[in-house]
Design a protein around this motif. Sequence first.
Motif, PDB file in Angstrom:
ATOM      1  N   ASP A 118      -0.577  12.502 -20.564  1.00  0.00           N
ATOM      2  CA  ASP A 118      -0.270  13.924 -20.503  1.00  0.00           C
ATOM      3  C   ASP A 118      -1.157  14.631 -19.478  1.00  0.00           C
ATOM      4  O   ASP A 118      -0.687  15.471 -18.692  1.00  0.00           O
ATOM      5  N   GLU A 119      -2.439  14.287 -19.461  1.00  0.00           N
ATOM      6  CA  GLU A 119      -3.358  14.883 -18.491  1.00  0.00           C
ATOM      7  C   GLU A 119      -2.925  14.552 -17.059  1.00  0.00           C
ATOM      8  O   GLU A 119      -2.935  15.422 -16.175  1.00  0.00           O
ATOM      9  N   PHE A 120      -2.569  13.306 -16.832  1.00  0.00           N
ATOM     10  CA  PHE A 120      -2.134  12.860 -15.503  1.00  0.00           C
ATOM     11  C   PHE A 120      -0.889  13.609 -15.055  1.00  0.00           C
ATOM     12  O   PHE A 120      -0.811  14.091 -13.909  1.00  0.00           O
ATOM     13  N   LEU A 121       0.092  13.732 -15.938  1.00  0.00           N
ATOM     14  CA  LEU A 121       1.333  14.408 -15.567  1.00  0.00           C
ATOM     15  C   LEU A 121       1.094  15.893 -15.315  1.00  0.00           C
ATOM     16  O   LEU A 121       1.632  16.465 -14.358  1.00  0.00           O
ATOM     17  N   THR A 122       0.279  16.517 -16.139  1.00  0.00           N
ATOM     18  CA  THR A 122      -0.011  17.943 -15.960  1.00  0.00           C
ATOM     19  C   THR A 122      -0.737  18.184 -14.639  1.00  0.00           C
ATOM     20  O   THR A 122      -0.409  19.109 -13.879  1.00  0.00           O
ATOM     21  N   THR A 123      -1.709  17.325 -14.338  1.00  0.00           N
ATOM     22  CA  THR A 123      -2.476  17.480 -13.098  1.00  0.00           C
ATOM     23  C   THR A 123      -1.606  17.264 -11.867  1.00  0.00           C
ATOM     24  O   THR A 123      -1.662  18.039 -10.900  1.00  0.00           O
ATOM     25  N   THR A 124      -0.793  16.225 -11.887  1.00  0.00           N
ATOM     26  CA  THR A 124       0.036  15.932 -10.715  1.00  0.00           C
ATOM     27  C   THR A 124       1.155  16.953 -10.559  1.00  0.00           C
ATOM     28  O   THR A 124       1.573  17.244  -9.428  1.00  0.00           O
ATOM     29  N   ARG A 175       0.845  -1.195   0.000  1.00  0.00           N
ATOM     30  CA  ARG A 175       0.000   0.000   0.000  1.00  0.00           C
ATOM     31  C   ARG A 175       0.882   1.248   0.000  1.00  0.00           C
ATOM     32  O   ARG A 175       1.879   1.298   0.709  1.00  0.00           O
ATOM     33  N   GLN A 176       0.498   2.228  -0.798  1.00  0.00           N
ATOM     34  CA  GLN A 176       1.290   3.452  -0.883  1.00  0.00           C
ATOM     35  C   GLN A 176       0.447   4.582  -1.453  1.00  0.00           C
ATOM     36  O   GLN A 176      -0.625   4.353  -2.019  1.00  0.00           O
ATOM     37  N   ASP A 177       0.982   5.806  -1.313  1.00  0.00           N
ATOM     38  CA  ASP A 177       0.225   6.972  -1.754  1.00  0.00           C
ATOM     39  C   ASP A 177       0.885   7.688  -2.927  1.00  0.00           C
ATOM     40  O   ASP A 177       0.646   8.880  -3.149  1.00  0.00           O
ATOM     41  N   CYS A 178       1.715   6.998  -3.694  1.00  0.00           N
ATOM     42  CA  CYS A 178       2.266   7.591  -4.905  1.00  0.00           C
ATOM     43  C   CYS A 178       1.125   7.882  -5.884  1.00  0.00           C
ATOM     44  O   CYS A 178       0.245   7.039  -6.081  1.00  0.00           O
ATOM     45  N   PRO A 179       1.109   9.052  -6.520  1.00  0.00           N
ATOM     46  CA  PRO A 179       0.088   9.310  -7.543  1.00  0.00           C
ATOM     47  C   PRO A 179       0.184   8.254  -8.638  1.00  0.00           C
ATOM     48  O   PRO A 179       1.262   8.030  -9.208  1.00  0.00           O
TER      49      PRO A 179
END
Length: 238
Positions: A227-233, A172-176
């Motif tokens: 791309d959306e994921f990287l921009t958001t994070t 279990r971890q909280d990495c995006p």
Amino acid sequence: MNDVEVAQPMLVPMTRPRPGMCTVLIHPAGGGLGAYTGVALKLRRRGTVFGIRGHGLAAGETPDRTVAAMTDRYAHLLDELPQPPDLLFGWSLGGAVAWELAARLSSRGLRPRVVLIDSPATRIDRDPAVAHHWRERVRGSVTDDGGVPQENVTRTVEAHLDAVTAYRAAQRQDCPTLLLPCAEEDNDANLAAWRDVASRLTVRPLPGDHFGAFDGDRLPLLLGHLDEFLTTTEAERA
């Protein structure tokens, strides 16, 4: 990779060095990196991209047969990077290894982002019929990345099939984390399992089946989600 000599380094630069994000692409079953060409071209705009190819493809190597063994081996390779990885990316088996490597980095206070392309989180080998079907599909999909002896490819594929069918995500971890399950696969159990271990999970389904995730007509959708994921994070980190 054009020949065995080129294939010998396990940590493979896939783009020229440049400032910004450090990405590591982890091989799927079979050990090659050819499926990731389009992804590497996209990610090079954000920084430097490396790939980890499977141990077992070069002469004298014995392939690893468990995700744990791969994680142990590849964790040392991450120390060779010019900076800690900002993104770990993997398809199927590669996603499982990416998840375990992210857990190792998390224990050191790092929080890399993780992208899982239709990666399993529950043991496929609990159902012999399902495991057999999966093995046959994988065997039929693997192609030579260029210049690697076929016996090395075959041996590595079989070892990786042992690894991926026996894998269960338990760390279990909280990495995006971005999970892209393929819509034509039976992913309900895997999705539930990923939700159990990933507290910061984004799910974006891909059309089609597991082996078409990187096809030319679907790759733009995959890259758009990435791309959306990287921009958001990145905005969340700012």
